[in-house]
Design an enzyme around this catalytic site. Sequence first.
Site, PDB file in Angstrom:
ATOM      1  N   GLU A 156       0.816  -1.217   0.124  1.00 58.02           N
ATOM      2  CA  GLU A 156      -0.046   0.001  -0.110  1.00 58.02           C
ATOM      3  C   GLU A 156       0.847   1.354  -0.095  1.00 58.02           C
ATOM      4  O   GLU A 156       0.895   2.215   1.033  1.00 58.02           O
ATOM      5  CB  GLU A 156      -1.049   0.076   1.283  1.00 58.02           C
ATOM      6  CG  GLU A 156      -1.896  -1.127   1.217  1.00 58.02           C
ATOM      7  CD  GLU A 156      -2.890  -1.189   2.436  1.00 58.02           C
ATOM      8  OE1 GLU A 156      -3.813  -1.867   2.268  1.00 58.02           O
ATOM      9  OE2 GLU A 156      -2.677  -0.513   3.443  1.00 58.02           O
ATOM     10  N   GLU A 313      -6.258  -7.510  -1.053  1.00 59.89           N
ATOM     11  CA  GLU A 313      -6.952  -7.631   0.188  1.00 59.89           C
ATOM     12  C   GLU A 313      -8.334  -7.359  -0.083  1.00 59.89           C
ATOM     13  O   GLU A 313      -8.827  -6.418  -0.717  1.00 59.89           O
ATOM     14  CB  GLU A 313      -6.363  -6.681   1.017  1.00 59.89           C
ATOM     15  CG  GLU A 313      -4.847  -6.866   1.513  1.00 59.89           C
ATOM     16  CD  GLU A 313      -4.359  -5.598   2.380  1.00 59.89           C
ATOM     17  OE1 GLU A 313      -5.162  -5.222   3.204  1.00 59.89           O
ATOM     18  OE2 GLU A 313      -2.998  -5.520   2.608  1.00 59.89           O
TER      19      GLU A 313
END
Length: 677
Positions: A156, A313
Site C-alpha cells: 500500500e 485484500e
Amino acid sequence: MNESLAEVTRRLGGIAYGGDYNPEQWPREVWREDVRLMREAGVSLVTVGVFSWSRIQPRPGVYDWSLHDEVLDLLYENGIAVDLSTPTAAPPPWFTRRHPEARPVTASGTRLAHGSRQVFCPSNPDYAREADALVTELATRYGTHPALALWHVHNEWGNHNALCYCDISADAFRSWLRERYKTLDTLNDAWGTDFWSQRYGDWDEIDPPRDTTAFRNPGQELDYRRFSSDALLGRHLAETAVLRRIAPHVPLTTNVMGTLEKKVDGHAFAAECDLVSIDHYLPAADPNGHIDLALNADLARGMAGGRPWLLMEHSTSAVNWQPVNVAKRPGETRRNSLTHLARGADGLMFFQWRQSRAGAEKWHSAMLPHAGTDGRIWKEVSALGAELASLGEVTGTRVRGAVALLFDWHNWWALELQARPSGQFGYLDVVRDWYEALWSMNITCDVIPPGADLTRYRAVIAPNLYLLSDSDAGNLTAYVEQGGQLAVGCFSGVVDDADQVRPGGHPGALREVLGLVVDEYLPLRAADHARLDDGTDVRQWVERVEPRGCGTVLRYEDSADGGPARGGPAVTRHTFGRGAGWYTAGRLPVQVLRQVVRSVCEQAGVTPVVEAPSGVEAVRRAGERCSYLFLINHTEETVSVPVIGAGLADAQVTDGLAVLPPGGVVVVREDPTAATT
C-alpha cells in the site's frame, strides 16, 4: 508481462485463493495447524513477510532467515504457493533510532515518531539504502525457492506517508521541479507566482507547501502531490529493479488502493507491475457499498488494460479502522468475492489468514477468526474455497465494457485543493453518482484515464474533468469527431494541467466539442435547491449555460424554484463531427443521470448485459470458446432471470431461468451461440 497472472493461475490450478499470512505473530506449533486448515479451506496462495523487517533484520547488518526458511518450506510441502513481500513498509525500531531524520514530517513541521507502519520519508537516502539492501538479500535467498509464485512489492505505497515535508523532501522537490520546468521563469509562469508576490528568483527559495498564513499556492500544492507520488513510485521502481535483476522469471505486483485513497497515482503504479492487484474494503456507512465494490473492480480491470487482475485484500467481515466497523451479514463475503470474480479478478485474497491476538489490527476480521473453526466466518471461508475450486474454468476470460468511465488521480488532487467554488464538491461523490447510473442499468464500463485509447468504446462518460491537459482534451475531441458519444459532468474542462483557468470562457478545453459556454458557476448552500422541468431537485451545484450550437435536452424550471439558473439548460447535446458531446450543467441526482446515460447509450448502440430486475447485478466474462454470466442479487426477494446456458457450482438454473435467492449469486456457462458482449 501480459501473461503473468495466467502463469500464476496455471500453477495454482485455478483461481488464486488465500490471504496475508503472518506466522511471526504466532508460536511455531501453530504453523502446522495453519497449513492443515489452509488446505481444508482450499487456500492456494498466501502473502508472506509484509511486516517482517524487524524479524529478518533484528540489528543493522544482521539477517536471520530462519523463520522464512521454515515457513516457506512448510507451505511448499503442503502445496501452498507464496506471494513473497518485500517487507519495506515497516522499518524496524533500530532504523528510526539510528536515522531519526528519516521519520516523516507533517505540513506543520512535526516529525512523526516511530510506533506504526510506513514511518519513513520516501526521499530519505538512508531508507533507500537499507531497503534496497534488504530486498537484495531477500531476492537472492528466495528467488529460486519452489514455493515462490509472485513478488509482492512493499505494501500500500503511500497509505500513511504519502506527503512528507522535511528538508530532505524539500531538496528532492527542487530537483524534481528543475527536471519538470527547466527554468524558474517557466515555473513562475506555471504557478502564477506574481499573485501574492510569490515570484521565485532562486531554486533554493522554493519549499514544500507547508502550513502558512493563508491559502497555499494551488499550482505548488498540485505539483507537490505529483512529486510525492513520483517519489514513492521511484522507490517502487528501485525495488522492482532489484527483483527483476535477481529473479526475472518471477512476476511482481503491488497492492494499489483504488478509490480508498487519493494519495498516489494508481495508474502510474499499475503500469509498473507485471500484474495489477488492489485492496478493497466496503465503506460500512454506505448501504450501497456493493456499488463501490463494483467501481473499484472495474478500476482494477482498467488499470490492468482489460486483463485479469488480483484482489490482494478484502475482509471476511468487519474491519478495524472505520468509525463504526459493521460486520458483514451471512453470505455477504461470498457475494462480495464473486462480484470481484465477475468483474475480472482471477484471484481473491483476504487480510488476513489468522486474526491477530495483539496489535492494532486484532479487531480486523480474518479467514480464521478468534472464534476458530466453529463460527460462521470459518464455515463461509471454507465453503467459498470449495466453490472457487469448481469455478476455475473462468480464469483467463475477460470482461469487455462497451463504455469507458474516466478516472484521474491528478484531477482528483486538483479539484479538492483549497479555495474552490465549493468545498462540498467531492470528486469521488460525482464519480460514484455516474457509475451508479451505469451499474443500475447493468451497462459494464471500463474505468480508465482520460489519455487512454478510446477508439474501441461506443460511449465515454467523464463524471468530472476539472483539470484537463491539452493532450487529453485532444484525445476526447478526436474521439467525438470520429463518431463517439461523450457525456461530461459539470465543472469540467476548466483548468489546464498547471491548474490555470483556460481563457475564453468555461468549459475551456471542451467548449467546442460541447457547443456551449458556462456563464457562471453557481454552487448552492446546503439548504438550497434548484428544480428541473421534470420536477427533480438539484442540490450542491448548478451552472448558467449559454448554448453555442448545442441543443437543450432538459432545463431548469422557469420559476423561482428553478434556482439561480432558472429557465436555463441542465442537460445539453451537441453534434460534433460524426459524434456528439453531452453536458450536465449541475450535480444532477442519480435518477436524472440514469436518463442521460440511457440516452447516450441508446445513441451509441450500447445495451445492458441482460434485462434483469432492479437490484440484480449482471456481468459477463468471455473467452474464445465460452462466456460466463454472473448474476448477483442485491435485493431481499427471490428473483428469476432468463438465461441460455447451464449453471455452475450448483447454481439454480432450470428451464432457461436462473433463480436467485435474496443475496444470492448464480454463474451461468452460456451457450456460445447465444451469448452477446
